[in-house]
Enzyme design. Sequence first.
Site, PDB file in Angstrom:
ATOM      1  N   ARG A 117       0.844  -1.194   0.000  1.00  0.00           N
ATOM      2  CA  ARG A 117       0.000   0.000   0.000  1.00  0.00           C
ATOM      3  C   ARG A 117       0.878   1.241   0.000  1.00  0.00           C
ATOM      4  NH1 ARG A 117      -4.601  -1.813   4.424  1.00  0.00           N
ATOM      5  NH2 ARG A 117      -5.667  -3.305   3.073  1.00  0.00           N
ATOM      6  N   ARG A 140       2.733   0.974  10.411  1.00  0.00           N
ATOM      7  CA  ARG A 140       2.161   1.355   9.110  1.00  0.00           C
ATOM      8  C   ARG A 140       3.270   1.303   8.057  1.00  0.00           C
ATOM      9  NH1 ARG A 140      -2.594   4.056   7.975  1.00  0.00           N
ATOM     10  NH2 ARG A 140      -2.840   4.655  10.170  1.00  0.00           N
ATOM     11  N   GLU A 146      -6.221  -1.044  15.443  1.00  0.00           N
ATOM     12  CA  GLU A 146      -6.839  -1.986  14.508  1.00  0.00           C
ATOM     13  C   GLU A 146      -5.873  -3.091  14.091  1.00  0.00           C
ATOM     14  OE1 GLU A 146      -7.929  -2.343   9.858  1.00  0.00           O
ATOM     15  OE2 GLU A 146      -7.856  -0.310  10.687  1.00  0.00           O
ATOM     16  N   SER A 159     -10.151  -6.034  10.011  1.00  0.00           N
ATOM     17  CA  SER A 159     -11.455  -5.525   9.580  1.00  0.00           C
ATOM     18  C   SER A 159     -12.186  -6.665   8.902  1.00  0.00           C
ATOM     19  CB  SER A 159     -11.309  -4.356   8.601  1.00  0.00           C
ATOM     20  OG  SER A 159     -10.883  -3.190   9.251  1.00  0.00           O
ATOM     21  N   ARG A 209       1.181  -6.429  12.588  1.00  0.00           N
ATOM     22  CA  ARG A 209       0.524  -5.805  13.744  1.00  0.00           C
ATOM     23  C   ARG A 209       0.328  -6.811  14.872  1.00  0.00           C
ATOM     24  NH1 ARG A 209      -3.458  -0.786  12.270  1.00  0.00           N
ATOM     25  NH2 ARG A 209      -1.953   0.304  10.938  1.00  0.00           N
TER      26      ARG A 209
END
Length: 430
Positions: free
Chosen positions: A262, A277, A349, A352, A391
């Site tokens: 990403r 990130r 987070e 999801s 994560r």
Amino acid sequence: MHDIRAIRENPQAFDAALARRGVSALSSQLLTLDEARRAKILAAETAQADQNKAAKAIGAAKAKGDEAEFERLRAEVADKKSEVAAMQAEAKDLDIQLTEMLAGIPNLPYDDIPDGEDEADNIELHRWGTPKTFAFKPKEHYELAGVIPGMDFETAAKLSGARFVVLKGAVARIHRALAQFMLNTHVDENGLTEMNTPVLVREEAMYGTGQLPKFGEDSYLMREGLWLIPTSEVTLTNTVAGEILDEAALPRRMTSHTLCFRSEAGSAGKDTSGMLRQHQFEKVEMVSITKPDESDAEQQRMLRCAEGILEKLGIPYRTIVLCTGDMGFGARRTFDIEAWLPGQDTYREISSVSTCGDFQARRMNARFRPEAGGKPEFVHTLNGSGLAVGRCLIAVLENGQQEDGSVTLPEALAPYLGGKLTLTVAGELV
């Protein structure tokens, strides 16, 4: 992708649902385009019928020896042919305009989704586990003495730039163990089929799951029109693109461990420390393809699969439902799972789990054939992280940290680490 027929039937409901996502009313523009497109198609069909009628009459005039009528009809057919071609081109152009407009509109939220503008309006559903009380001030993952030798940001920056990391030694092995643990759990206990998919895909695949055309800046375009996947949701979901499945083959449940890429466009300055990130990361993804009447239950099942990974690792977490303003483009309902990170003293987070209804299926033309008969129907697609490996590594390291900078690892990882469950201050597994 939205169904223009549904918009025709109830434009007010469509606009009201868009308003919940902060999008202005669009039904009027869509229906104006749709009406013009259908009118042009009808006109082209009428002209085509006239052309066919004149073409048949040409033969009759020729047989009668009526040369004047023969020439008149031939000229008429030629004119009609040009007229039909022009109308068909105009209809095609209007169809492209309508499709492009529909492709840029986000999915509609389910009625049970809370209204809101951003993450501040998300609603917590439940928590699991109690955050550990430390006798010292807990550190973030990259500050731990035992982690520092195995997490090299300087070398990664030399190789690739900012927001990359080189994992070494014991830390790399723990990272690999987490991915293996997740995959085995999903396959052996949760009944998912393991898939090994490409990380380079065609533009059509990115379009099918909604990354294109609207969010191209968030991903990496390579040579020859191939894109690096932001998640294996793209590849797993597109395995059914263009297919008509038998109802008995549903649900189709898949999982895959892949590299993900990403660009993190728009996130400048956010989470720049550590590996929270990154531009390149690994994820174990879950994707389900279901019948419409089973998708709600399937989302709950997938949520439990993701939550179960954290529970086995002993990581406290909370589960929230995203409000209308914080949901992703293609989702109709999203549950986020946030793991407790003591170094940040907050939940972050880690998964999801979203249901997209038939939104992606329409873009991909993925359908199933009902056993009772009738026309093929669009499937429902769901996706969820099961989990983000990096994560999860952060959560394991921070929750297991000791005052001297060593880390006690979860018992669930013992089979993957040769029974060694301590990361020493020197960065070794014992």
